[in-house]
Design an enzyme around this catalytic site. Sequence first.
Site, PDB file in Angstrom:
ATOM      1  N   GLN A 163       0.801  -1.224   0.000  1.00 37.77           N
ATOM      2  CA  GLN A 163       0.000   0.000   0.000  1.00 37.77           C
ATOM      3  C   GLN A 163       0.837   1.278   0.000  1.00 37.77           C
ATOM      4  OE1 GLN A 163      -3.992  -0.059   1.924  1.00 37.77           O
ATOM      5  NE2 GLN A 163      -2.954   1.177   3.431  1.00 37.77           N
ATOM      6  N   GLU A 205      -2.860   9.747  -0.344  1.00 39.88           N
ATOM      7  CA  GLU A 205      -1.928  10.293   0.639  1.00 39.88           C
ATOM      8  C   GLU A 205      -0.837  11.142   0.002  1.00 39.88           C
ATOM      9  OE1 GLU A 205      -0.660   7.061   3.107  1.00 39.88           O
ATOM     10  OE2 GLU A 205      -2.678   6.738   3.887  1.00 39.88           O
ATOM     11  N   ASP A 242       4.467  -0.042   3.839  1.00 43.88           N
ATOM     12  CA  ASP A 242       3.257  -0.517   4.513  1.00 43.88           C
ATOM     13  C   ASP A 242       2.676  -1.573   3.598  1.00 43.88           C
ATOM     14  OD1 ASP A 242       0.868  -1.092   5.701  1.00 43.88           O
ATOM     15  OD2 ASP A 242      -0.009   0.901   5.445  1.00 43.88           O
ATOM     16  N   GLU A 289       5.502  -2.093   7.826  1.00 39.12           N
ATOM     17  CA  GLU A 289       4.227  -2.094   8.559  1.00 39.12           C
ATOM     18  C   GLU A 289       3.320  -3.206   8.040  1.00 39.12           C
ATOM     19  OE1 GLU A 289       0.483   1.004   8.614  1.00 39.12           O
ATOM     20  OE2 GLU A 289       2.511   1.823   8.495  1.00 39.12           O
ATOM     21  N   LYS A 341      -2.943   5.581  15.594  1.00 38.95           N
ATOM     22  CA  LYS A 341      -3.978   6.320  14.858  1.00 38.95           C
ATOM     23  C   LYS A 341      -5.094   6.666  15.838  1.00 38.95           C
ATOM     24  CE  LYS A 341      -3.192   4.188  10.322  1.00 38.95           C
ATOM     25  NZ  LYS A 341      -3.687   3.173   9.344  1.00 38.95           N
ATOM     26  N   ARG A 370      -4.517   9.221   8.621  1.00 41.57           N
ATOM     27  CA  ARG A 370      -5.322   8.242   7.883  1.00 41.57           C
ATOM     28  C   ARG A 370      -5.355   8.684   6.422  1.00 41.57           C
ATOM     29  NH1 ARG A 370      -7.894   4.329  11.211  1.00 41.57           N
ATOM     30  NH2 ARG A 370      -7.685   3.166   9.276  1.00 41.57           N
ATOM     31  N   SER A 371      -5.799   7.788   5.550  1.00 40.16           N
ATOM     32  CA  SER A 371      -5.849   8.145   4.130  1.00 40.16           C
ATOM     33  C   SER A 371      -6.908   9.205   3.857  1.00 40.16           C
ATOM     34  CB  SER A 371      -6.090   6.904   3.274  1.00 40.16           C
ATOM     35  OG  SER A 371      -7.222   6.205   3.730  1.00 40.16           O
ATOM     36  N   LYS A 392       4.100   9.410  10.563  1.00 33.49           N
ATOM     37  CA  LYS A 392       3.760   9.007   9.198  1.00 33.49           C
ATOM     38  C   LYS A 392       2.561   9.846   8.788  1.00 33.49           C
ATOM     39  CE  LYS A 392       1.576   5.210   7.655  1.00 33.49           C
ATOM     40  NZ  LYS A 392       1.265   3.841   7.215  1.00 33.49           N
TER      41      LYS A 392
END
Length: 432
Positions: A163, A205, A242, A289, A341, A370-371, A392
């Site tokens: 991802q 992102e 990730d 990740e 998160k 988050r996205s 991140k």
Amino acid sequence: MSIITDVYAREVLDSRGNPTLEVEVYTESGAFGRGMVPSGASTGEHEAVELRDGDKSRYGGLGTQKAVDNVNNIIAEALIGYDVRDQQAIDKAMIALDGTPNKGKLGANAILGVSIAVARAAADFLEIPLYSYLGGFNTKVLPTPMMNIINGGSHSDAPIAFQEFMIVPAGAPTFKEALRWGAEIFHALKKILKERGLETAVGDEGGFAPKFDGTEDAVETIIKAIETAGYKPGEEVFLGFDCASSEFYDNGVYDYTKFEGEKGAKRSAAEQIDYIEELVNKYPIITIEDAMDENDWDGWKALTARLGDRVQLVGDDFFVTNTDYLARGIKEGAANSILIKVNQIGTLTETFEAIEMAKEAGYTAVVSHRSGETEDSTIADISVATNAGQIKTGSLSRTDRIAKYNQLLRIEDQLGEVAEYRGLKSFYNLKK
């Protein structure tokens, strides 16, 4: 004077054009706080519940009016009269008011919006920055950024299973310089992609999402961009992935064909670990990740035994910012880092508890976006407040990502000589 007089929520849009919540908290003194709630695309099955309306005639069922109503009609009534500085009591009151283990009644999105707004109102009342309010006098560490410059998997239409492909400028002397390095590499990458005739549109992102020939093509292109920008891979700038492997795991098989088509492999847990090790041996990778599925505990333990001294193994879907799952991981020797998160757990109090537990066990904590993001930059303050050491928060484009980086620049400026950028020292979980 610091007593809450009103709590108000409204529906706003996130960076994907989907509804989310914005919450405002007012006090007797006039001190005020506002919080906005992010949303994920690839979500762990054990995350706290994000309450959506389900009305297909409105925002395709993604509306958040139920959560808004829960804030305005239930939470507000319960919190009026509380001292805005009593974050723990307020968060615990909302958890009790919800009464479910996953915040499924009121919605983690409703509760989190209030939790953030309360903290901001308290900082406003005390006339101090949010990071100082949350962290106290020992707040000084600027995080090493993980910059997602290639998007794959569920974050793009690129035919790659992983991802996120990230650069980590751990060799920079300051956060400001780390950000500059990242931006220069991002622009070098864009130029390389154009020269190859590949797309330079960006994903959720802010990273590019071109149609590479596979994972190694993506990695080698990033390495070329690092070198083109004038930096040394493996010395100044490192790589991170990730894998988000729960997105392509099914019945014991890591099925890369889901994203990569006929070119993709189908791997057992043992083969997945071998593949990850091959990549670590070949490239300057410092962090990975969710290399294993969120429920593949045996796989996680085997991976950690194999690579845990050499590379940071971050649990995102695996831990979902939840101290119950983290405690089990620590006990069983699974992973060596947790992704943080705020909306996975739903309150700032629980978020800070997870970070503290990780640190006490020698695990690192990576504060994350988050996205689906907003202009809210709270996570930047959280990363500094907790001296987490890593963040991140996306690529070097899109205002929803840059808002966090710019806030960190402000904080570094405000801290002055006290500011500390630890770079490689932020990876204190690695032995080699």
